[in-house]
Design a protein around this motif. Sequence first.
Motif, mmCIF file in Angstrom:
data_model
loop_
_atom_site.group_PDB
_atom_site.id
_atom_site.type_symbol
_atom_site.label_atom_id
_atom_site.label_comp_id
_atom_site.label_asym_id
_atom_site.label_seq_id
_atom_site.Cartn_x
_atom_site.Cartn_y
_atom_site.Cartn_z
ATOM 1 N N ARG A 1 0.835 -1.206 0.000
ATOM 2 C CA ARG A 1 0.000 0.000 0.000
ATOM 3 C C ARG A 1 0.863 1.247 0.000
ATOM 4 O O ARG A 1 0.554 2.215 -0.714
ATOM 5 N N ARG A 2 1.934 1.234 0.785
ATOM 6 C CA ARG A 2 2.840 2.391 0.808
ATOM 7 C C ARG A 2 3.441 2.639 -0.563
ATOM 8 O O ARG A 2 3.683 3.782 -0.945
ATOM 9 N N GLU A 3 3.676 1.547 -1.299
ATOM 10 C CA GLU A 3 4.297 1.662 -2.614
ATOM 11 C C GLU A 3 3.283 1.854 -3.730
ATOM 12 O O GLU A 3 3.641 1.926 -4.904
ATOM 13 N N GLY A 4 2.003 1.942 -3.358
ATOM 14 C CA GLY A 4 0.955 2.155 -4.357
ATOM 15 C C GLY A 4 0.696 0.937 -5.228
ATOM 16 O O GLY A 4 0.219 1.075 -6.362
ATOM 17 N N LYS A 5 0.970 -0.251 -4.702
ATOM 18 C CA LYS A 5 0.799 -1.480 -5.465
ATOM 19 C C LYS A 5 -0.417 -2.261 -4.978
ATOM 20 O O LYS A 5 -0.922 -2.034 -3.882
ATOM 21 N N ARG A 6 -0.878 -3.193 -5.805
ATOM 22 C CA ARG A 6 -2.035 -4.005 -5.445
ATOM 23 C C ARG A 6 -1.683 -4.973 -4.315
ATOM 24 O O ARG A 6 -0.613 -5.565 -4.296
ATOM 25 N N GLU A 7 -2.616 -5.108 -3.373
ATOM 26 C CA GLU A 7 -2.403 -6.021 -2.258
ATOM 27 C C GLU A 7 -2.565 -7.480 -2.686
ATOM 28 O O GLU A 7 -3.206 -7.784 -3.689
ATOM 29 N N VAL A 8 -1.973 -8.372 -1.888
ATOM 30 C CA VAL A 8 -2.080 -9.807 -2.103
ATOM 31 C C VAL A 8 -3.260 -10.327 -1.278
ATOM 32 O O VAL A 8 -3.323 -10.123 -0.067
ATOM 33 N N LEU A 9 -4.194 -10.990 -1.926
ATOM 34 C CA LEU A 9 -5.332 -11.577 -1.229
ATOM 35 C C LEU A 9 -4.918 -12.886 -0.563
ATOM 36 O O LEU A 9 -3.983 -13.543 -1.022
ATOM 37 N N PRO A 10 -5.606 -13.297 0.518
ATOM 38 C CA PRO A 10 -5.297 -14.598 1.113
ATOM 39 C C PRO A 10 -5.344 -15.732 0.091
ATOM 40 O O PRO A 10 -4.524 -16.650 0.134
ATOM 41 N N ALA A 11 -6.293 -15.651 -0.841
ATOM 42 C CA ALA A 11 -6.425 -16.697 -1.858
ATOM 43 C C ALA A 11 -5.246 -16.724 -2.823
ATOM 44 O O ALA A 11 -5.078 -17.689 -3.565
ATOM 45 N N GLU A 12 -4.427 -15.681 -2.810
ATOM 46 C CA GLU A 12 -3.245 -15.627 -3.676
ATOM 47 C C GLU A 12 -1.975 -15.955 -2.896
ATOM 48 O O GLU A 12 -0.876 -15.817 -3.434
#
Length: 269
Positions: free
Chosen positions: A158-169
């Motif tokens: 989030r700090r880097e402006g990137k998409r988060e990783v979901l638990p399913a991933e």
Amino acid sequence: MDGLLLDSEDKYTLCTNAVLSQYNRPPLPWHIKAQLQGRPGPAAGRIFETWAQLPVSRDVYMQQVTAMQKEVFPECKALPGVEELLAGLRGRGVEVALATSSHSGNFALKTGHLGALFSVFDEEHRVLGDDPRIPAGRGKPAPDIYLVALETINARLRREGKREVLPAEALVFEDSVPGVEAGRRAGCQVVWCPHPELLLLMEGKEEVILAGRMGEHKEEVGGGEVGGVEGAGKQGGRKKDAPGEIGDGWGRLLRTLEGFPYEDYGIKA
């Protein structure tokens, strides 16, 4: 970490058996050790004490076994395939975190001489057994430690402006039965790489274990690692803290971490 990345589980057994022999008690059997693996100290301690029935207090036992552990833990070594796997994950751009029930003191003893190996886990992505973010009663087999580990990754993303990783991933690597259940209850895919003796003990129960349905989750008190992989959406709508389903393909048994099949998880070179 213990028994997955390092040979520390065998060292735990060595120290425990040395103390047991002093009181003419039999060696720790695998059907008891299997219940201790992956669990936080207080929960494991209660199970051990009920079985061992030592003629001394827990404090005396802990003093004796801790003294031995301080001697042998600095000799811990990486298990087969671990160095290649950690380098391979990082080299392929996979986000990694460490989630272990070992408390800070034991973690330092086991890893202090293995700085290069553990450098793959940035400090902010290390979640230990005495981490205050793990509520009392929510150690493995509860999912909290893996969800916290994943959140350390997502906070940085989030700090880097990137998409988060979901638990399913996310893919959890575990050697213990309670740890597999924790990973499945976190909504993650799991690779189970058990000790050969544990695998022999659990013969015929592999699919139940891989689904996280051994019934280990009983709200006990505070291993493995987490990495982002492809595969989101396979468990949409699953209940919070729920285990998986037998045969759902989200759990996989590997006898060793050598030659890890990255392609099967959408991890590209």
